[in-house]
Design a protein around this motif. Structure first.
Motif, PDB file in Angstrom:
ATOM      1  N   ALA A 117       0.826  -1.206   0.000  1.00 22.56           N
ATOM      2  CA  ALA A 117       0.000   0.000   0.000  1.00 22.56           C
ATOM      3  C   ALA A 117       0.864   1.261   0.000  1.00 22.56           C
ATOM      4  N   ILE A 118       1.912   1.243   0.808  1.00 22.22           N
ATOM      5  CA  ILE A 118       2.827   2.384   0.848  1.00 22.22           C
ATOM      6  C   ILE A 118       3.515   2.564  -0.499  1.00 22.22           C
ATOM      7  N   GLY A 119       3.917   1.444  -1.101  1.00 25.87           N
ATOM      8  CA  GLY A 119       4.574   1.503  -2.399  1.00 25.87           C
ATOM      9  C   GLY A 119       3.687   2.090  -3.474  1.00 25.87           C
ATOM     10  N   ARG A 120       2.395   1.691  -3.465  1.00 26.26           N
ATOM     11  CA  ARG A 120       1.469   2.231  -4.459  1.00 26.26           C
ATOM     12  C   ARG A 120       1.209   3.719  -4.211  1.00 26.26           C
ATOM     13  N   TYR A 121       1.064   4.099  -2.959  1.00 23.60           N
ATOM     14  CA  TYR A 121       0.748   5.490  -2.627  1.00 23.60           C
ATOM     15  C   TYR A 121       1.898   6.430  -2.974  1.00 23.60           C
ATOM     16  N   THR A 122       3.129   5.981  -2.719  1.00 27.70           N
ATOM     17  CA  THR A 122       4.296   6.837  -2.950  1.00 27.70           C
ATOM     18  C   THR A 122       4.922   6.660  -4.320  1.00 27.70           C
ATOM     19  N   GLY A 123       4.544   5.572  -5.016  1.00 29.20           N
ATOM     20  CA  GLY A 123       5.176   5.277  -6.290  1.00 29.20           C
ATOM     21  C   GLY A 123       6.495   4.550  -6.154  1.00 29.20           C
ATOM     22  N   TRP A 124       6.851   4.150  -4.924  1.00 27.49           N
ATOM     23  CA  TRP A 124       8.130   3.476  -4.692  1.00 27.49           C
ATOM     24  C   TRP A 124       8.163   2.065  -5.266  1.00 27.49           C
ATOM     25  N   GLN A 125       6.991   1.450  -5.463  1.00 23.71           N
ATOM     26  CA  GLN A 125       6.982   0.056  -5.902  1.00 23.71           C
ATOM     27  C   GLN A 125       7.665  -0.135  -7.253  1.00 23.71           C
ATOM     28  N   GLU A 126       7.800   0.939  -8.020  1.00 20.12           N
ATOM     29  CA  GLU A 126       8.459   0.841  -9.313  1.00 20.12           C
ATOM     30  C   GLU A 126       9.977   0.896  -9.194  1.00 20.12           C
ATOM     31  N   ASN A 127      10.469   1.405  -8.057  1.00 19.65           N
ATOM     32  CA  ASN A 127      11.908   1.643  -7.916  1.00 19.65           C
ATOM     33  C   ASN A 127      12.566   0.856  -6.794  1.00 19.65           C
ATOM     34  N   ILE A 128      11.780   0.368  -5.854  1.00 28.50           N
ATOM     35  CA  ILE A 128      12.344  -0.282  -4.669  1.00 28.50           C
ATOM     36  C   ILE A 128      11.997  -1.770  -4.674  1.00 28.50           C
ATOM     37  N   HIS A 129      12.957  -2.586  -4.302  1.00 28.96           N
ATOM     38  CA  HIS A 129      12.750  -4.031  -4.209  1.00 28.96           C
ATOM     39  C   HIS A 129      11.672  -4.319  -3.156  1.00 28.96           C
ATOM     40  N   PRO A 130      10.813  -5.339  -3.383  1.00 27.60           N
ATOM     41  CA  PRO A 130       9.752  -5.674  -2.422  1.00 27.60           C
ATOM     42  C   PRO A 130      10.255  -5.905  -1.001  1.00 27.60           C
ATOM     43  N   PHE A 131      11.509  -6.322  -0.853  1.00 30.81           N
ATOM     44  CA  PHE A 131      12.042  -6.561   0.491  1.00 30.81           C
ATOM     45  C   PHE A 131      12.010  -5.296   1.333  1.00 30.81           C
ATOM     46  N   TRP A 132      12.381  -4.162   0.730  1.00 24.92           N
ATOM     47  CA  TRP A 132      12.430  -2.908   1.491  1.00 24.92           C
ATOM     48  C   TRP A 132      11.027  -2.442   1.859  1.00 24.92           C
ATOM     49  N   LEU A 133      10.070  -2.658   0.954  1.00 22.89           N
ATOM     50  CA  LEU A 133       8.694  -2.299   1.269  1.00 22.89           C
ATOM     51  C   LEU A 133       8.151  -3.183   2.385  1.00 22.89           C
ATOM     52  N   PHE A 134       8.492  -4.483   2.342  1.00 22.29           N
ATOM     53  CA  PHE A 134       8.084  -5.376   3.423  1.00 22.29           C
ATOM     54  C   PHE A 134       8.692  -4.933   4.749  1.00 22.29           C
ATOM     55  N   LEU A 135       9.977  -4.583   4.735  1.00 25.42           N
ATOM     56  CA  LEU A 135      10.648  -4.165   5.960  1.00 25.42           C
ATOM     57  C   LEU A 135      10.010  -2.898   6.518  1.00 25.42           C
ATOM     58  N   LEU A 136       9.647  -1.978   5.648  1.00 21.55           N
ATOM     59  CA  LEU A 136       8.977  -0.758   6.080  1.00 21.55           C
ATOM     60  C   LEU A 136       7.612  -1.080   6.674  1.00 21.55           C
ATOM     61  N   GLY A 137       6.866  -1.973   6.009  1.00 25.28           N
ATOM     62  CA  GLY A 137       5.567  -2.375   6.535  1.00 25.28           C
ATOM     63  C   GLY A 137       5.677  -3.108   7.856  1.00 25.28           C
ATOM     64  N   LEU A 138       6.682  -3.971   7.987  1.00 27.84           N
ATOM     65  CA  LEU A 138       6.880  -4.717   9.234  1.00 27.84           C
ATOM     66  C   LEU A 138       7.224  -3.770  10.378  1.00 27.84           C
ATOM     67  N   SER A 139       8.050  -2.776  10.102  1.00 26.20           N
ATOM     68  CA  SER A 139       8.394  -1.788  11.132  1.00 26.20           C
ATOM     69  C   SER A 139       7.150  -1.042  11.589  1.00 26.20           C
ATOM     70  N   LEU A 140       6.289  -0.673  10.638  1.00 22.43           N
ATOM     71  CA  LEU A 140       5.057   0.038  10.981  1.00 22.43           C
ATOM     72  C   LEU A 140       4.135  -0.832  11.822  1.00 22.43           C
ATOM     73  N   VAL A 141       3.957  -2.083  11.416  1.00 19.53           N
ATOM     74  CA  VAL A 141       3.093  -3.002  12.160  1.00 19.53           C
ATOM     75  C   VAL A 141       3.633  -3.218  13.571  1.00 19.53           C
ATOM     76  N   GLN A 142       4.945  -3.399  13.686  1.00 18.12           N
ATOM     77  CA  GLN A 142       5.549  -3.627  14.992  1.00 18.12           C
ATOM     78  C   GLN A 142       5.345  -2.432  15.913  1.00 18.12           C
ATOM     79  N   LEU A 143       5.522  -1.235  15.388  1.00 18.31           N
ATOM     80  CA  LEU A 143       5.347  -0.032  16.194  1.00 18.31           C
ATOM     81  C   LEU A 143       3.902   0.124  16.665  1.00 18.31           C
ATOM     82  N   LEU A 144       2.947  -0.141  15.782  1.00 19.04           N
ATOM     83  CA  LEU A 144       1.541  -0.004  16.149  1.00 19.04           C
ATOM     84  C   LEU A 144       1.143  -0.985  17.249  1.00 19.04           C
TER      85      LEU A 144
END
Length: 380
Positions: A321-348
């Motif tokens: 979702a973050i990748g689609r919203y920011t447009g990062w999914q075209e430039n960033i490997h899925p691993f980094w998006l997963f890591l960002l999502g995992l960090s967000l979930v962990q913090l919440l």
């Protein structure tokens, strides 16, 4: 021993995640290169232009890497120079060649036999800096056993059960919760020695502390007051490795499960909520019959597995979702998006008072998505 193992696994992930997130902010992650295989080998004489991510059971770098190096493996051996930073998570890490920048390592066993130009951060069961090992700036570690025969250019800040210093340290040494601290006859500390633990340090004849010495006595139970935080961090490592392994074995599995949440979040939440209550009741009902006991145990096992995987599924969906919203999914490997999502979930899920509500939501969404995907009709 169980406490030490959990403790060392926990800290590994902390440094790994922080380092990766900081690195992502530099923008270099947009163009990193990867090598993923059972055995990754860079031959002597080769020069790779990084940044590089190496993943595998065994990673051996005999050649040089002109740039940053990121490694996730069981065993890592670095015999070629790294002209950048080194970040690694593994069961064992041997650094036998110079690292020009900083080194951040999380592992079971870490051995440094060469020079690290910048600072060195390590979380491990054991860390040894041998005679030819040198840290140019600061050394930070959280380990069970630490030994220094080499040199540290500036300060040492650490937590370690057993610490043995028999080399030169150019600044201050600050140690917390240390059960055993010994200074060998060749130990030289240019600054202060400040430490806490149940007993005073043992200094052999010839050991030098040129600054002040200060010891704070602590009881045995106090040594482990930080464990609850390290246990939370330890989950990061297992979740990251699980994501990597299953994505390797089943390409697209996480993206498919994440899409179930992204496309129909209400359905995933509803099915997860129903499963949360009905599966345990069904398992209990099956327990009342002899034939049903094995089925109940299998059902509980797979349900607990789904609960564990639910955080990865929701983290993947969040990253997408973050990748689609920011447009990062075209430039960033899925691993980094997963890591960002995992960090967000962990913090919440760690927010005081309401974190439990987020944790339940994550379980319901993740298990619901998995069940929906499992029983989704096949398109012909």
């Amino acid at each position: 021993m169980k406490r030490v193992c959990a403790w060392s696994r926990s800290v590994v992930v902390g440094f790994f995640v922080v380092s990766l997130c900081l690195w992502m902010g530099t923008g270099q992650s947009w163009a990193f290169q990867t090598r993923i295989s059972d055995t990754v080998y860079v031959g002597s004489g080769k020069v790779l232009h990084g940044p590089y991510l190496f993943c595998g059971d065994s990673v051996r770098l005999d050649g040089e890497v002109d740039g940053d190096v990121f490694v996730i493996a069981q065993k890592v051996v670095v015999n070629g120079a790294v002209r950048g930073d080194f970040i690694g998570v593994a069961n064992s890490v041997d650094i036998n060649a110079p690292v020009a920048g900083d080194a951040r390592v999380g592992a079971g066993e870490v051995t440094l036999r060469s020079a690290v130009g910048g600072s060195f951060t390590a979380a491990a069961s054991s860390l040894y800096i041998e005679k030819n090992g040198r840290v140019g700036r600061d050394l930070v570690f959280a380990v069970n056993r630490f030994g220094l025969d080499g040199e540290v250019g500036r300060h040492v800040s650490a937590t370690g059960e057993t610490v043995y210093l028999d080399g030169k340290i150019g600044g201050n040494v600050r140690l917390s919760e240390t059960s055993s601290l010994r200074l060998g006859k060749k130990a030289v500390i240019e600054g202060d020695l400040v430490y806490s633990g149940p007993s005073k340090a043992v200094l052999q004849q010839g050991a030098q502390v040129k600054g002040k010495q200060h010891w704070t006595r602590t009881e045995g139970k106090q040594r482990y007051r930080y464990e609850k935080y390290l246990d939370v961090i330890s989950g990061f490592l297992s979740l990251i490795l699980t994501w990597i392994v299953l994505r390797w074995l089943l390409p697209g599995v996480w993206e498919g499960l994440g899409s179930e949440i992204a496309d129909k979040p209400g359905k995933s939440l509803l099915m997860g909520g129903l499963a949360f209550f009905t599966i345990p009741l069904l398992a209990i009902t099956l327990m009342f019959s002899v034939i049903g006991v094995p089925l109940a145990l299998i059902l509980v096992f797979f349900y607990l597995l789904l609960i564990y995987l639910s955080k990865i599924i929701v983290a993947t969906a969040s990253g997408m979702a973050i990748g689609r919203y920011t447009g990062w999914q075209e430039n960033i490997h899925p691993f980094w998006l997963f890591l960002l999502g995992l960090s967000l979930v962990q913090l919440l899920t760690m927010i005081p008072q309401i974190g439990w509500a987020f944790a339940v939501t994550v379980v319901w969404l993740g298990t619901g998505a998995a069940i929906s995907k499992l029983f989704k009709p096949k398109q012909v």
